[in-house]
Scaffold this motif. Structure first.
Motif, PDB file in Angstrom:
ATOM      1  N   ASN A 233      33.782  36.876 -35.400  1.00  0.00           N
ATOM      2  CA  ASN A 233      32.789  37.103 -36.442  1.00  0.00           C
ATOM      3  C   ASN A 233      32.134  35.775 -36.818  1.00  0.00           C
ATOM      4  O   ASN A 233      32.806  34.859 -37.282  1.00  0.00           O
ATOM      5  CB  ASN A 233      33.471  37.738 -37.659  1.00  0.00           C
ATOM      6  CG  ASN A 233      32.477  38.402 -38.574  1.00  0.00           C
ATOM      7  OD1 ASN A 233      31.360  38.717 -38.172  1.00  0.00           O
ATOM      8  ND2 ASN A 233      32.870  38.616 -39.800  1.00  0.00           N
ATOM      9  N   ASP A 234      30.840  35.632 -36.561  1.00  0.00           N
ATOM     10  CA  ASP A 234      30.051  34.438 -36.881  1.00  0.00           C
ATOM     11  C   ASP A 234      30.448  33.183 -36.094  1.00  0.00           C
ATOM     12  O   ASP A 234      30.113  32.067 -36.476  1.00  0.00           O
ATOM     13  CB  ASP A 234      30.080  34.148 -38.392  1.00  0.00           C
ATOM     14  CG  ASP A 234      29.463  35.270 -39.202  1.00  0.00           C
ATOM     15  OD1 ASP A 234      28.497  35.887 -38.715  1.00  0.00           O
ATOM     16  OD2 ASP A 234      29.937  35.523 -40.318  1.00  0.00           O
ATOM     17  N   VAL A 235      31.177  33.351 -34.988  1.00  0.00           N
ATOM     18  CA  VAL A 235      31.520  32.245 -34.092  1.00  0.00           C
ATOM     19  C   VAL A 235      31.020  32.620 -32.703  1.00  0.00           C
ATOM     20  O   VAL A 235      31.297  33.710 -32.204  1.00  0.00           O
ATOM     21  CB  VAL A 235      33.036  31.968 -34.062  1.00  0.00           C
ATOM     22  CG1 VAL A 235      33.349  30.826 -33.093  1.00  0.00           C
ATOM     23  CG2 VAL A 235      33.564  31.640 -35.453  1.00  0.00           C
ATOM     24  N   TYR A 236      30.287  31.691 -32.078  1.00  0.00           N
ATOM     25  CA  TYR A 236      29.636  31.976 -30.805  1.00  0.00           C
ATOM     26  C   TYR A 236      29.986  30.925 -29.764  1.00  0.00           C
ATOM     27  O   TYR A 236      30.129  29.739 -30.081  1.00  0.00           O
ATOM     28  CB  TYR A 236      28.112  31.987 -30.988  1.00  0.00           C
ATOM     29  CG  TYR A 236      27.656  32.991 -32.018  1.00  0.00           C
ATOM     30  CD1 TYR A 236      27.302  34.279 -31.643  1.00  0.00           C
ATOM     31  CD2 TYR A 236      27.584  32.648 -33.364  1.00  0.00           C
ATOM     32  CE1 TYR A 236      26.886  35.209 -32.583  1.00  0.00           C
ATOM     33  CE2 TYR A 236      27.169  33.570 -34.319  1.00  0.00           C
ATOM     34  CZ  TYR A 236      26.829  34.850 -33.927  1.00  0.00           C
ATOM     35  OH  TYR A 236      26.428  35.757 -34.853  1.00  0.00           O
ATOM     36  N   ASN A 237      30.121  31.363 -28.509  1.00  0.00           N
ATOM     37  CA  ASN A 237      30.229  30.462 -27.366  1.00  0.00           C
ATOM     38  C   ASN A 237      28.821  30.244 -26.833  1.00  0.00           C
ATOM     39  O   ASN A 237      28.122  31.217 -26.531  1.00  0.00           O
ATOM     40  CB  ASN A 237      31.096  31.069 -26.262  1.00  0.00           C
ATOM     41  CG  ASN A 237      32.554  31.118 -26.641  1.00  0.00           C
ATOM     42  OD1 ASN A 237      33.077  30.187 -27.221  1.00  0.00           O
ATOM     43  ND2 ASN A 237      33.217  32.218 -26.306  1.00  0.00           N
TER      44      ASN A 237
ATOM     45  N   SER B 265      29.676  27.802 -35.252  1.00  0.00           N
ATOM     46  CA  SER B 265      30.019  28.730 -36.335  1.00  0.00           C
ATOM     47  C   SER B 265      28.852  28.805 -37.306  1.00  0.00           C
ATOM     48  O   SER B 265      28.257  27.780 -37.647  1.00  0.00           O
ATOM     49  CB  SER B 265      31.260  28.249 -37.095  1.00  0.00           C
ATOM     50  OG  SER B 265      32.363  28.178 -36.237  1.00  0.00           O
ATOM     51  N   VAL B 266      28.547  30.019 -37.766  1.00  0.00           N
ATOM     52  CA  VAL B 266      27.456  30.232 -38.720  1.00  0.00           C
ATOM     53  C   VAL B 266      28.051  30.823 -39.996  1.00  0.00           C
ATOM     54  O   VAL B 266      28.822  31.784 -39.946  1.00  0.00           O
ATOM     55  CB  VAL B 266      26.393  31.186 -38.142  1.00  0.00           C
ATOM     56  CG1 VAL B 266      25.278  31.418 -39.146  1.00  0.00           C
ATOM     57  CG2 VAL B 266      25.839  30.639 -36.835  1.00  0.00           C
ATOM     58  N   SER B 267      27.687  30.221 -41.125  1.00  0.00           N
ATOM     59  CA  SER B 267      28.133  30.724 -42.418  1.00  0.00           C
ATOM     60  C   SER B 267      27.005  30.529 -43.430  1.00  0.00           C
ATOM     61  O   SER B 267      26.613  29.387 -43.709  1.00  0.00           O
ATOM     62  CB  SER B 267      29.390  29.975 -42.879  1.00  0.00           C
ATOM     63  OG  SER B 267      29.797  30.428 -44.146  1.00  0.00           O
ATOM     64  N   GLY B 268      26.474  31.635 -43.941  1.00  0.00           N
ATOM     65  CA  GLY B 268      25.362  31.537 -44.889  1.00  0.00           C
ATOM     66  C   GLY B 268      24.169  30.887 -44.231  1.00  0.00           C
ATOM     67  O   GLY B 268      23.700  31.324 -43.175  1.00  0.00           O
TER      68      GLY B 268
END
Length: 187
Positions: free
Chosen positions: A117-121, A140-143
């Protein structure tokens, strides 16, 4: 029947708009890149400025990105005075990043897979000194913030100065091939 067609067209328009990619421009003044370069006898660290960039989303899912780094802003933060000026100048010289001829570096996302969740390779093309090589990392994406840590093998970009991989008689003057970047992107 006409009303049904209008509703169907409205639904298609809503679905199309929600599936359209949205580009979110990076706020370079709030974003940052910290670097660490290591050698046999220790390490040095500093900053470098993002010139511009964007992340691309479909809904809340990250689907793309592209960035330009201003290489002329290489700044050593663990030294001061003559030592700082000397290292900053050397990193900007042709021995390292050759910023007079290559004032920017770029990173362009090529493929993205969701890891969690909200972490991408991410697989991206990184261009330094006019040479492009693939690089893989997690983001990682947060907000309104994205963060990542990258390890870059400088020798892939013809930056061989002090590399033990190319020179065997360096002893304790050897500089490791990899340098690390800690990146915070605010959009």
């Amino acid at each position: 029947m006409r009303k049904l067609k209008s509703i169907a067209l409205a639904l298609v328009a809503v679905v199309t708009l929600s599936a359209t990619a949205q580009t979110k421009k990076i706020d370079a003044s709030k974003s940052g890149i910290n670097w660490v370069g290591k050698k046999v006898t220790g390490s040095h660290e500093g900053t470098i400025n993002l010139q511009e960039g964007a992340l691309i989303f479909k809904g809340k899912k990250l689907v793309g990105g592209n960035f330009t780094v201003n290489m002329t802003t290489i700044n050593t933060t663990d030294l001061d005075g003559k030592g700082k000026a000397s290292l900053d100048g050397h990193l900007k010289s042709d021995d390292f990043f050759g910023v007079e001829k290559f004032p920017t570096a770029t990173l362009v996302f090529k493929s993205i897979g969701e890891k969690a969740n909200d972490v991408y390779n991410v697989t991206a093309d990184l261009t330094i000194k006019g040479k492009t090589e693939p690089i893989k990392f997690e983001i990682s994406v947060s907000g309104n913030t994205a963060t990542t840590n990258l390890k870059v093998d400088r020798t892939k970009y013809d930056i061989k100065y002090g590399s033990g991989s190319f020179f065997s008689d360096l002893g304790d003057k050897t500089i490791y091939d990899d340098f690390e970047l800690a990146v915070k992107l605010v959009f």
